[in-house]
Scaffold this motif. Structure first.
Motif, PDB file in Angstrom:
ATOM      1  N   ALA A 294     -98.947  -7.307  46.397  1.00 35.25           N
ATOM      2  CA  ALA A 294     -99.309  -7.527  45.002  1.00 35.25           C
ATOM      3  C   ALA A 294     -98.537  -6.587  44.082  1.00 35.25           C
ATOM      4  CB  ALA A 294    -100.815  -7.335  44.824  1.00 35.25           C
ATOM      5  N   ALA A 295     -98.386  -5.330  44.496  1.00 37.16           N
ATOM      6  CA  ALA A 295     -97.664  -4.359  43.676  1.00 37.16           C
ATOM      7  C   ALA A 295     -96.191  -4.744  43.554  1.00 37.16           C
ATOM      8  CB  ALA A 295     -97.808  -2.961  44.272  1.00 37.16           C
ATOM      9  N   THR A 296     -95.612  -5.206  44.654  1.00 35.14           N
ATOM     10  CA  THR A 296     -94.204  -5.608  44.641  1.00 35.14           C
ATOM     11  C   THR A 296     -93.986  -6.796  43.733  1.00 35.14           C
ATOM     12  OG1 THR A 296     -93.927  -4.810  46.912  1.00 35.14           O
ATOM     13  CG2 THR A 296     -92.268  -6.330  46.078  1.00 35.14           C
ATOM     14  N   VAL A 297     -94.888  -7.785  43.807  1.00 40.94           N
ATOM     15  CA  VAL A 297     -94.781  -8.954  42.939  1.00 40.94           C
ATOM     16  C   VAL A 297     -94.936  -8.554  41.479  1.00 40.94           C
ATOM     17  CG1 VAL A 297     -95.871 -11.148  42.302  1.00 40.94           C
ATOM     18  CG2 VAL A 297     -95.495 -10.592  44.705  1.00 40.94           C
ATOM     19  N   ALA A 298     -95.864  -7.622  41.196  1.00 41.48           N
ATOM     20  CA  ALA A 298     -96.054  -7.144  39.819  1.00 41.48           C
ATOM     21  C   ALA A 298     -94.776  -6.496  39.291  1.00 41.48           C
ATOM     22  CB  ALA A 298     -97.215  -6.159  39.765  1.00 41.48           C
ATOM     23  N   GLU A 299     -94.106  -5.738  40.150  1.00 47.56           N
ATOM     24  CA  GLU A 299     -92.837  -5.124  39.750  1.00 47.56           C
ATOM     25  C   GLU A 299     -91.794  -6.191  39.445  1.00 47.56           C
ATOM     26  OE1 GLU A 299     -91.634  -2.446  42.792  1.00 47.56           O
ATOM     27  OE2 GLU A 299     -93.354  -1.104  42.536  1.00 47.56           O
ATOM     28  N   LYS A 300     -91.755  -7.225  40.276  1.00 45.12           N
ATOM     29  CA  LYS A 300     -90.802  -8.309  40.052  1.00 45.12           C
ATOM     30  C   LYS A 300     -91.090  -9.002  38.728  1.00 45.12           C
ATOM     31  CE  LYS A 300     -88.399  -8.308  43.968  1.00 45.12           C
ATOM     32  NZ  LYS A 300     -86.916  -8.170  44.014  1.00 45.12           N
ATOM     33  N   LEU A 301     -92.366  -9.229  38.445  1.00 43.88           N
ATOM     34  CA  LEU A 301     -92.742  -9.883  37.190  1.00 43.88           C
ATOM     35  C   LEU A 301     -92.354  -9.017  35.993  1.00 43.88           C
ATOM     36  CD1 LEU A 301     -96.244 -11.327  38.153  1.00 43.88           C
ATOM     37  CD2 LEU A 301     -94.202 -12.656  37.580  1.00 43.88           C
ATOM     38  N   ALA A 302     -92.531  -7.704  36.143  1.00 46.03           N
ATOM     39  CA  ALA A 302     -92.158  -6.798  35.054  1.00 46.03           C
ATOM     40  C   ALA A 302     -90.649  -6.847  34.812  1.00 46.03           C
ATOM     41  CB  ALA A 302     -92.594  -5.372  35.388  1.00 46.03           C
ATOM     42  N   GLU A 303     -89.884  -6.900  35.886  1.00 39.66           N
ATOM     43  CA  GLU A 303     -88.428  -6.997  35.749  1.00 39.66           C
ATOM     44  C   GLU A 303     -88.045  -8.280  35.032  1.00 39.66           C
ATOM     45  OE1 GLU A 303     -86.793  -6.681  39.630  1.00 39.66           O
ATOM     46  OE2 GLU A 303     -87.496  -4.627  39.957  1.00 39.66           O
ATOM     47  N   TRP A 304     -88.706  -9.367  35.411  1.00 42.37           N
ATOM     48  CA  TRP A 304     -88.420 -10.644  34.765  1.00 42.37           C
ATOM     49  C   TRP A 304     -88.841 -10.624  33.300  1.00 42.37           C
ATOM     50  CZ3 TRP A 304     -86.273 -15.445  35.841  1.00 42.37           C
ATOM     51  CH2 TRP A 304     -85.684 -15.574  37.107  1.00 42.37           C
ATOM     52  N   ALA A 305     -89.959  -9.982  33.015  1.00 42.97           N
ATOM     53  CA  ALA A 305     -90.437  -9.940  31.632  1.00 42.97           C
ATOM     54  C   ALA A 305     -89.410  -9.258  30.726  1.00 42.97           C
ATOM     55  CB  ALA A 305     -91.771  -9.212  31.560  1.00 42.97           C
ATOM     56  N   GLU A 306     -88.760  -8.218  31.246  1.00 45.17           N
ATOM     57  CA  GLU A 306     -87.746  -7.525  30.468  1.00 45.17           C
ATOM     58  C   GLU A 306     -86.544  -8.421  30.189  1.00 45.17           C
ATOM     59  OE1 GLU A 306     -86.628  -3.925  32.352  1.00 45.17           O
ATOM     60  OE2 GLU A 306     -88.593  -2.975  32.149  1.00 45.17           O
ATOM     61  N   LYS A 307     -86.258  -9.303  31.149  1.00 48.15           N
ATOM     62  CA  LYS A 307     -85.065 -10.142  31.023  1.00 48.15           C
ATOM     63  C   LYS A 307     -85.335 -11.452  30.284  1.00 48.15           C
ATOM     64  CE  LYS A 307     -83.047  -8.433  35.351  1.00 48.15           C
ATOM     65  NZ  LYS A 307     -82.610  -8.792  36.717  1.00 48.15           N
ATOM     66  N   THR A 308     -86.520 -12.057  30.528  1.00 49.77           N
ATOM     67  CA  THR A 308     -86.740 -13.421  30.043  1.00 49.77           C
ATOM     68  C   THR A 308     -87.936 -13.562  29.115  1.00 49.77           C
ATOM     69  OG1 THR A 308     -88.155 -13.976  31.928  1.00 49.77           O
ATOM     70  CG2 THR A 308     -85.795 -14.313  32.201  1.00 49.77           C
ATOM     71  N   GLY A 309     -88.722 -12.502  28.931  1.00 43.06           N
ATOM     72  CA  GLY A 309     -89.910 -12.631  28.104  1.00 43.06           C
ATOM     73  C   GLY A 309     -91.158 -12.351  28.918  1.00 43.06           C
ATOM     74  N   PRO A 310     -92.311 -12.299  28.272  1.00 44.36           N
ATOM     75  CA  PRO A 310     -93.542 -11.871  28.940  1.00 44.36           C
ATOM     76  C   PRO A 310     -94.101 -12.845  29.950  1.00 44.36           C
ATOM     77  CG  PRO A 310     -94.002 -12.603  26.701  1.00 44.36           C
ATOM     78  CD  PRO A 310     -92.508 -12.561  26.835  1.00 44.36           C
ATOM     79  N   SER A 311     -93.684 -14.108  29.928  1.00 42.29           N
ATOM     80  CA  SER A 311     -94.294 -15.083  30.837  1.00 42.29           C
ATOM     81  C   SER A 311     -93.894 -14.865  32.287  1.00 42.29           C
ATOM     82  CB  SER A 311     -93.938 -16.518  30.431  1.00 42.29           C
ATOM     83  OG  SER A 311     -92.542 -16.700  30.488  1.00 42.29           O
ATOM     84  N   GLY A 312     -92.641 -14.455  32.496  1.00 44.80           N
ATOM     85  CA  GLY A 312     -92.182 -14.257  33.877  1.00 44.80           C
ATOM     86  C   GLY A 312     -92.013 -15.577  34.594  1.00 44.80           C
ATOM     87  N   PRO A 313     -91.537 -15.542  35.840  1.00 41.07           N
ATOM     88  CA  PRO A 313     -91.320 -16.769  36.603  1.00 41.07           C
ATOM     89  C   PRO A 313     -92.632 -17.361  37.084  1.00 41.07           C
ATOM     90  CG  PRO A 313     -90.813 -14.860  37.952  1.00 41.07           C
ATOM     91  CD  PRO A 313     -91.144 -14.340  36.591  1.00 41.07           C
ATOM     92  N   ALA A 314     -92.896 -18.608  36.727  1.00 33.69           N
ATOM     93  CA  ALA A 314     -94.168 -19.243  37.086  1.00 33.69           C
ATOM     94  C   ALA A 314     -94.319 -19.386  38.588  1.00 33.69           C
ATOM     95  CB  ALA A 314     -94.252 -20.626  36.431  1.00 33.69           C
ATOM     96  N   ARG A 315     -93.226 -19.366  39.313  1.00 34.26           N
ATOM     97  CA  ARG A 315     -93.317 -19.582  40.762  1.00 34.26           C
ATOM     98  C   ARG A 315     -94.047 -18.454  41.482  1.00 34.26           C
ATOM     99  NH1 ARG A 315     -86.963 -18.727  42.406  1.00 34.26           N
ATOM    100  NH2 ARG A 315     -86.710 -16.621  41.588  1.00 34.26           N
ATOM    101  N   TYR A 316     -94.143 -17.263  40.859  1.00 34.73           N
ATOM    102  CA  TYR A 316     -94.874 -16.166  41.496  1.00 34.73           C
ATOM    103  C   TYR A 316     -96.365 -16.229  41.184  1.00 34.73           C
ATOM    104  CZ  TYR A 316     -90.588 -13.688  42.758  1.00 34.73           C
ATOM    105  OH  TYR A 316     -89.396 -13.331  43.323  1.00 34.73           O
ATOM    106  N   ARG A 317     -96.783 -17.117  40.257  1.00 35.00           N
ATOM    107  CA  ARG A 317     -98.158 -17.081  39.774  1.00 35.00           C
ATOM    108  C   ARG A 317     -98.945 -18.294  40.244  1.00 35.00           C
ATOM    109  NH1 ARG A 317     -97.768 -17.963  34.767  1.00 35.00           N
ATOM    110  NH2 ARG A 317     -95.549 -18.079  34.442  1.00 35.00           N
TER     111      ARG A 317
END
Length: 317
Positions: A294-317
């Motif tokens: 869960a922590a690793t996925v959260a980090e990935k989402l944070a990285e995506w949020a910086e690049k693409t916006g707050p939604s992040g990749p839907a495939r992780y959610r």
């Protein structure tokens, strides 16, 4: 992991079986004559024509009934044909497979039918064949009913709690068929994880070197359990690239369907469902590993949020 449900077998196996029967007893003067014969037979099959097969042995006639049964949608018709196959040839292992899948009223009854199929297959093949062909099973069509029965048996044994025996069957099947056309190694890896036989699992990974969703996520968990943090993190990163849908099911954001998909493509959501259906229990037994995921996925989402916006990749959610 529940007991395997009935799956329609590929038509190609039936055609290979019939081609073998067609070639039995024939002699060809040259490779060119053989190639011409096979080409003509293939063209007939492609046109939907029946091959002029010899009468065959009782075992051949029983197997033809099995292939016919596997084309039936109605389980009662499959059972009827399986019983006819046993009348034609009492040692037809695949007939017991059908009965276990379609006629058994309990997992105990299915276990017993699969076990009878294994014994029937051993009788049909004979001890000399079993010994001389170890390492080359499945390639010979005559071994497949036995191998299918044995796979059904170990799955029932595992579900019934006879875990040591289930592992033994898996290991023996891989000895008989190292190519592992049935994917036994994936079940064995889950069994070894759940029973924490990490030494055996390490050996399995070394024997079957591959990069896949099934192996990458499982090796990530394996390294985490062995407290090899860097290897675990590296493997998890690779696994998330291979299939980013897996965490949603492991973390409970999405629920598994009532039935597992029959087919999947690499990196697909269907592949993720099958992975979690096989290995989910192994992850959930390791609470710290789930938190790490869960922590690793959260980090990935944070990285995506910086690049693409707050939604992040839907495939992780």
């Amino acid at each position: 992991m529940g007991r395997r449900k009935h799956l329609r077998r590929p038509v190609v196996e039936r055609e290979l079986f019939r081609m073998r029967r067609l070639l039995e007893g024939r002699e060809f003067e040259s490779e060119e004559e053989l190639d011409a014969f096979l080409k003509e037979a293939t063209q007939k099959l492609n046109r939907g024509e029946e091959l002029p097969l010899p009468e065959g042995t009782p075992a051949d006639r029983a197997q033809e009934l099995i292939y016919e049964a596997w084309q039936m949608e109605n389980p009662q018709k499959r059972v009827r044909l399986a019983r006819e196959a046993l009348k034609a040839f009492p040692d037809c292992a695949d007939a017991y497979v059908i009965l276990a899948e379609d006629a058994a009223r309990s997992i105990e009854e299915a276990r017993d039918l699969y076990a009878e199929g294994v014994r029937a297959g051993e009788r049909a093949l004979g001890p000399d064949f079993m010994k001389e062909n170890a390492g080359h099973f499945w390639g010979d069509l005559r071994t497949r009913g036995y191998m299918r029965a044995r796979q059904g048996l170990y799955q029932c044994l595992w579900e019934l709690g006879d875990k040591e025996e289930a592992v033994r069957h898996c290991e023996e099947m891989l000895r008989l068929n190292p190519n592992d056309n049935q994917g036994v190694r994936y079940h064995l890896a889950a069994y070894l994880l759940e029973t924490r036989q990490l030494g055996k699992l390490d050996k399995l990974f070394r024997t079957y070197k591959e990069e896949s969703t099934f192996w990458d996520y499982t090796r990530a968990l394996f390294y985490f359990m062995r407290q090899e943090g860097k290897k675990a993190q590296r493997m998890l990163s690779r696994a998330l690239e291979a299939n980013p849908f897996v965490p949603a099911y492991l973390l409970g954001a999405r629920s598994l369907p009532d039935e597992m998909p029959g087919l999947y493509s690499l990196g697909s959501e269907e592949e993720a469902v099958i992975y979690v259906g096989t290995y989910g229990v192994c992850w959930l037994r390791e609470a710290e590993a789930v938190l790490w995921l869960a922590a690793t996925v959260a980090e990935k989402l944070a990285e995506w949020a910086e690049k693409t916006g707050p939604s992040g990749p839907a495939r992780y959610r």
